[in-house]
Design a protein around this motif. Structure first.
Motif, PDB file in Angstrom:
ATOM      1  N   GLN A 112       6.874   5.035 -16.279  1.00 47.46           N
ATOM      2  CA  GLN A 112       5.762   5.413 -15.812  1.00 47.46           C
ATOM      3  C   GLN A 112       4.377   5.225 -16.293  1.00 47.46           C
ATOM      4  N   ASP A 113       4.389   4.104 -17.221  1.00 48.23           N
ATOM      5  CA  ASP A 113       3.076   3.796 -17.782  1.00 48.23           C
ATOM      6  C   ASP A 113       2.904   2.423 -17.386  1.00 48.23           C
ATOM      7  N   ILE A 114       1.757   1.784 -16.910  1.00 51.72           N
ATOM      8  CA  ILE A 114       1.629   0.454 -16.433  1.00 51.72           C
ATOM      9  C   ILE A 114       1.636  -0.383 -17.913  1.00 51.72           C
ATOM     10  N   LEU A 159      -8.903   6.500  -9.964  1.00 49.38           N
ATOM     11  CA  LEU A 159      -7.965   6.910  -8.945  1.00 49.38           C
ATOM     12  C   LEU A 159      -7.644   5.577  -8.163  1.00 49.38           C
ATOM     13  N   VAL A 199      -2.531  -1.164  -6.462  1.00 48.94           N
ATOM     14  CA  VAL A 199      -2.812   0.058  -5.894  1.00 48.94           C
ATOM     15  C   VAL A 199      -3.866   0.336  -4.943  1.00 48.94           C
ATOM     16  N   THR A 200      -3.593   0.933  -3.952  1.00 45.74           N
ATOM     17  CA  THR A 200      -4.745   0.960  -2.738  1.00 45.74           C
ATOM     18  C   THR A 200      -5.068   2.325  -2.222  1.00 45.74           C
ATOM     19  N   GLY A 201      -4.763   3.464  -3.232  1.00 40.50           N
ATOM     20  CA  GLY A 201      -4.968   4.953  -2.659  1.00 40.50           C
ATOM     21  C   GLY A 201      -6.611   5.316  -2.528  1.00 40.50           C
ATOM     22  N   GLY A 202      -6.775   6.514  -2.278  1.00 40.64           N
ATOM     23  CA  GLY A 202      -8.070   7.096  -2.334  1.00 40.64           C
ATOM     24  C   GLY A 202      -8.538   7.054  -0.914  1.00 40.64           C
ATOM     25  N   LYS A 246       1.163  11.955 -13.428  1.00 40.00           N
ATOM     26  CA  LYS A 246       1.007  11.434 -15.062  1.00 40.00           C
ATOM     27  C   LYS A 246      -0.456  10.641 -15.167  1.00 40.00           C
ATOM     28  N   GLU A 253      12.909   3.645 -17.385  1.00 34.00           N
ATOM     29  CA  GLU A 253      12.615   3.390 -15.822  1.00 34.00           C
ATOM     30  C   GLU A 253      11.622   2.349 -15.698  1.00 34.00           C
ATOM     31  N   GLN A 310      -5.976   2.993 -10.764  1.00 34.43           N
ATOM     32  CA  GLN A 310      -4.939   3.086 -11.547  1.00 34.43           C
ATOM     33  C   GLN A 310      -3.827   4.165 -10.762  1.00 34.43           C
ATOM     34  N   ALA A 311      -4.094   5.150  -9.871  1.00 32.47           N
ATOM     35  CA  ALA A 311      -3.229   5.730  -9.515  1.00 32.47           C
ATOM     36  C   ALA A 311      -2.114   5.099  -8.583  1.00 32.47           C
ATOM     37  N   PRO A 312      -0.738   5.295  -8.642  1.00 32.81           N
ATOM     38  CA  PRO A 312       0.139   4.336  -7.902  1.00 32.81           C
ATOM     39  C   PRO A 312       0.205   5.150  -6.342  1.00 32.81           C
ATOM     40  N   PHE A 313      -0.766   4.762  -5.694  1.00 32.74           N
ATOM     41  CA  PHE A 313      -0.624   4.920  -4.296  1.00 32.74           C
ATOM     42  C   PHE A 313      -0.763   3.904  -3.577  1.00 32.74           C
ATOM     43  N   PHE A 361       8.176  -0.485  -4.976  1.00 36.51           N
ATOM     44  CA  PHE A 361       7.161   0.306  -4.072  1.00 36.51           C
ATOM     45  C   PHE A 361       6.479  -0.497  -2.957  1.00 36.51           C
ATOM     46  N   HIS A 405       3.507   6.687  -2.373  1.00 33.49           N
ATOM     47  CA  HIS A 405       3.414   6.714  -3.805  1.00 33.49           C
ATOM     48  C   HIS A 405       4.627   6.850  -4.684  1.00 33.49           C
ATOM     49  N   TYR A 406       4.222   6.743  -6.226  1.00 34.18           N
ATOM     50  CA  TYR A 406       5.215   6.795  -6.931  1.00 34.18           C
ATOM     51  C   TYR A 406       5.550   8.309  -7.716  1.00 34.18           C
ATOM     52  N   PRO A 407       6.305   9.157  -7.088  1.00 29.78           N
ATOM     53  CA  PRO A 407       6.227  10.432  -7.632  1.00 29.78           C
ATOM     54  C   PRO A 407       6.574  10.578  -9.082  1.00 29.78           C
ATOM     55  N   GLY A 408       5.877  11.373  -9.878  1.00 30.01           N
ATOM     56  CA  GLY A 408       6.063  11.515 -11.223  1.00 30.01           C
ATOM     57  C   GLY A 408       5.120  10.544 -11.931  1.00 30.01           C
ATOM     58  N   MET A 409       4.964   9.264 -11.730  1.00 32.26           N
ATOM     59  CA  MET A 409       3.870   8.454 -12.072  1.00 32.26           C
ATOM     60  C   MET A 409       2.585   9.078 -11.820  1.00 32.26           C
ATOM     61  N   LYS A 468      -4.060  11.800 -16.765  1.00 34.13           N
ATOM     62  CA  LYS A 468      -4.418  11.020 -17.863  1.00 34.13           C
ATOM     63  C   LYS A 468      -6.010  10.743 -17.688  1.00 34.13           C
ATOM     64  N   PHE A 471       5.577  -3.051  -8.386  1.00 33.25           N
ATOM     65  CA  PHE A 471       4.735  -2.820  -7.336  1.00 33.25           C
ATOM     66  C   PHE A 471       3.475  -3.408  -7.265  1.00 33.25           C
TER      67      PHE A 471
END
Lengths: 81, 151
Positions: free
Chosen positions: A57-59, B118, A78-81, B61, A71, B121-124, A7, B54-58, B65, A75
């Motif tokens: 899908q778990d770190i 978020l 992360v830099t979302g929000g 998930k 899987e 930890q959230a994969p964006f 990613f 983003h990482y769809p699915g993760m 959490k 990556f």
């Protein structure tokens, strides 16, 4: 087979979003090393000390085992929000 | 947390609609909402927009959490997280977090906790477009520090 996902800047560097490799591997680090051995951009992208990895899908840590059928995703932080 | 507490979408969202949906219970005394927007100045000058991957699915998930963890720490009656992906322009809304509770303390804290987690930890991943080209945004140490205080 193991599904490997990449990613963000890692994906751009290796120019690949998804691939399959034959497993299992003793650890995520062993899988990482095999991919990095492709050299060039692969080594550059996967040698980062900021690299994060998720298994199913778990770190998780680089020491985590990689069973056949899982899987794995590589990556950057992360830099979302 | 309910089945529709988490939405990942390219479309915009509407605060009034989300607020109304959160405040359905007559025992709800507090609703706290947060909206994150695309701003013009970040790590690059003159940001004109950004792309969110983003990482769809993760993604779903990891957000689930975080919401479950929030519900174990605070008394929450309703919670909603919406995160947009794809191309966003300057001023666009990026993320919505809404929490409904009997009292304001729970709602304020849970909302901030969810955003702090978020962000770390959230994969964006954000890629900013500027006058000098586009670049991936670096993770901020301050975001990690903000999340760590909830430990």
């Amino acid at each position: 087979m193991i599904k490997v996902l990449f990613f963000a800047q890692i994906r751009e560097l290796v120019d690949c979003a998804e691939m399959e490799v034959t497993g299992p591997f003793e650890s995520v680090n062993a899988l990482r090393a095999e991919l990095a051995a492709k050299g060039g951009k692969w080594a550059l992208a996967l040698d980062s000390d900021k690299l994060l990895v998720a298994v199913d899908q778990d770190i998780c840590s680089l020491d985590s085992p990689v069973a056949d059928g899982v899987e794995v995703a590589f990556f950057p932080p992360v830099t979302g929000g | 947390m309910s089945a529709d507490s988490i939405q990942i979408q390219t479309e915009d969202f509407d605060l009034a609609t989300e607020y109304a949906a959160l405040g359905q219970s007559h025992s709800t005394g507090a609703i706290v909402t947060f909206i994150g927007k695309v701003r013009d100045f970040n790590q690059g000058d003159n940001v004109s927009g950004l792309t969110l991957e983003h990482y769809p699915g993760m993604t779903e998930k990891s957000l689930a959490k975080i919401l479950v963890e929030a519900e174990t720490r605070w008394s929450i009656q309703g919670v909603k997280v919406i995160h947009r992906i794809g191309e966003l322009a300057l001023g666009d809304q990026i993320v919505f977090v809404g929490v409904a509770s009997m009292h304001r303390g729970d709602a304020f804290q849970a909302c901030e906790f969810i955003m702090d987690y978020l962000k770390t930890q959230a994969p964006f991943w954000k890629k900013e477009a500027t006058e000098d080209g586009s670049h991936w945004v670096d993770a901020r140490e301050t975001d990690t520090t903000a999340a760590d205080r909830w430990k």
